[in-house]
Write a protein that holds these residues in place. Structure first.
Motif, PDB file in Angstrom:
ATOM      1  N   GLN A 144       3.870   3.876   2.466  1.00 12.82           N
ATOM      2  CA  GLN A 144       3.394   4.012   1.081  1.00 12.82           C
ATOM      3  C   GLN A 144       4.169   3.075   0.155  1.00 12.82           C
ATOM      4  N   ASP A 199       2.462   0.170  -1.995  1.00 16.04           N
ATOM      5  CA  ASP A 199       2.610   0.067  -3.447  1.00 16.04           C
ATOM      6  C   ASP A 199       3.034  -1.341  -3.848  1.00 16.04           C
ATOM      7  N   ASN A 211       0.004  -3.699  -3.429  1.00 18.35           N
ATOM      8  CA  ASN A 211      -1.016  -3.461  -4.453  1.00 18.35           C
ATOM      9  C   ASN A 211      -0.595  -3.985  -5.824  1.00 18.35           C
ATOM     10  N   ARG A 212       0.709  -3.872  -6.132  1.00 22.52           N
ATOM     11  CA  ARG A 212       1.191  -4.439  -7.397  1.00 22.52           C
ATOM     12  C   ARG A 212       1.031  -5.953  -7.394  1.00 22.52           C
ATOM     13  N   HIS A 234      -7.894  -1.640   1.907  1.00 22.05           N
ATOM     14  CA  HIS A 234      -7.950  -1.477   0.460  1.00 22.05           C
ATOM     15  C   HIS A 234      -7.563  -0.028   0.154  1.00 22.05           C
ATOM     16  N   GLN A 269      -5.026   2.844  -2.522  1.00 19.67           N
ATOM     17  CA  GLN A 269      -3.724   3.058  -3.141  1.00 19.67           C
ATOM     18  C   GLN A 269      -2.811   4.005  -2.365  1.00 19.67           C
ATOM     19  N   THR A 270      -3.385   4.769  -1.433  1.00 15.44           N
ATOM     20  CA  THR A 270      -2.569   5.763  -0.724  1.00 15.44           C
ATOM     21  C   THR A 270      -2.806   5.705   0.786  1.00 15.44           C
TER      22      THR A 270
END
Length: 232
Positions: A110, A114, A117-118, A172, A174-175
């Protein structure tokens, strides 16, 4: 050849012989023992030998530095002088300090997700905007980027996690998927036992995951006893 990393025993077992065939095509002089040794190395980091149970158990974890600014004193902390991109750790002349933490591979995944993704969000309008999470799993600049305090990713340590991350992280999103992780924790022991059965069938006992991790566990205990003897 980069061996595929499977998160469930069912997938591992169903693809075993297909991957073995590809292995032989890549390495003409190799044997199935060589293939099994490579598999043992791939999955061993997610297991440990239990003396109490005399068997392998799942241990998908990562030791990582948790860095923060020294606003207050804490027991068991040190100055963070060895982290990746150390230049980012200086704030108004003050170094970060850190403590070691052991986190699950799900938490580590995770954390990496993160970071990626940022990076993707910041570069969404660039020519790289059509790339996915998997394109950056082993990008040194991305995974070791620092944004204030938090976990400090060591790139060399990160290398051992790459096969798992490639299999686990979503293209793709976020989690990470908790259910998939639970399946892996349940399956990894079965995978190791399958590898060991194959190795035992050809009497290559010394290469089994069980033998490897038991030997490592005994060595750690011996070193610990020697350290305590020296200290006393």
């Amino acid at each position: 050849m980069e061996l595929p990393f499977y998160l469930t025993f069912k997938e591992f077992e169903s693809h075993y012989y297909d991957t073995l065939e590809q292995w032989f095509q890549e390495y003409h002089n190799a044997s199935e023992i060589d293939y099994l040794k490579a598999l043992a190395e791939l999955y061993s980091p997610y297991l440990y030998y239990s003396f109490a149970d005399d068997k392998l158990l799942a241990d998908a974890s990562m030791e990582i530095k948790d860095c923060f600014l020294p606003y207050h004193e804490k027991i068991g902390i040190s100055f963070c002088t060895n982290c990746e991109n150390e230049k980012h750790f200086k704030t108004k002349g003050m170094n970060h300090i850190f403590e070691w933490k052991t986190i699950t591979m799900m938490e580590y995944a995770q954390h990496i997700l993160d970071k990626i993704n940022r990076y993707l969000l910041k570069n969404s309008s660039s020519p790289e905007g059509n790339k996915t999470v998997l394109d950056y799993i082993n990008d040194r600049e991305v995974v070791t980027a620092r944004e204030g305090a938090g976990y400090c990713v060591n790139y060399n340590r990160h290398q051992a996690s790459v096969p798992f991350l490639k299999a686990y992280l979503p293209y793709h999103g976020q989690t990470v998927d908790i259910a998939v992780y639970r399946d892996f924790i349940f399956s990894v022991v079965q995978i190791a036992e399958y590898i060991d059965r194959k190795l035992k069938a050809v009497r290559a006992f010394e290469y089994t995951v069980y033998a490897k991790l038991k030997s490592e566990a005994k060595f750690k205990v011996q070193m610990s006893h020697q350290f305590l003897t020296i200290c006393n």
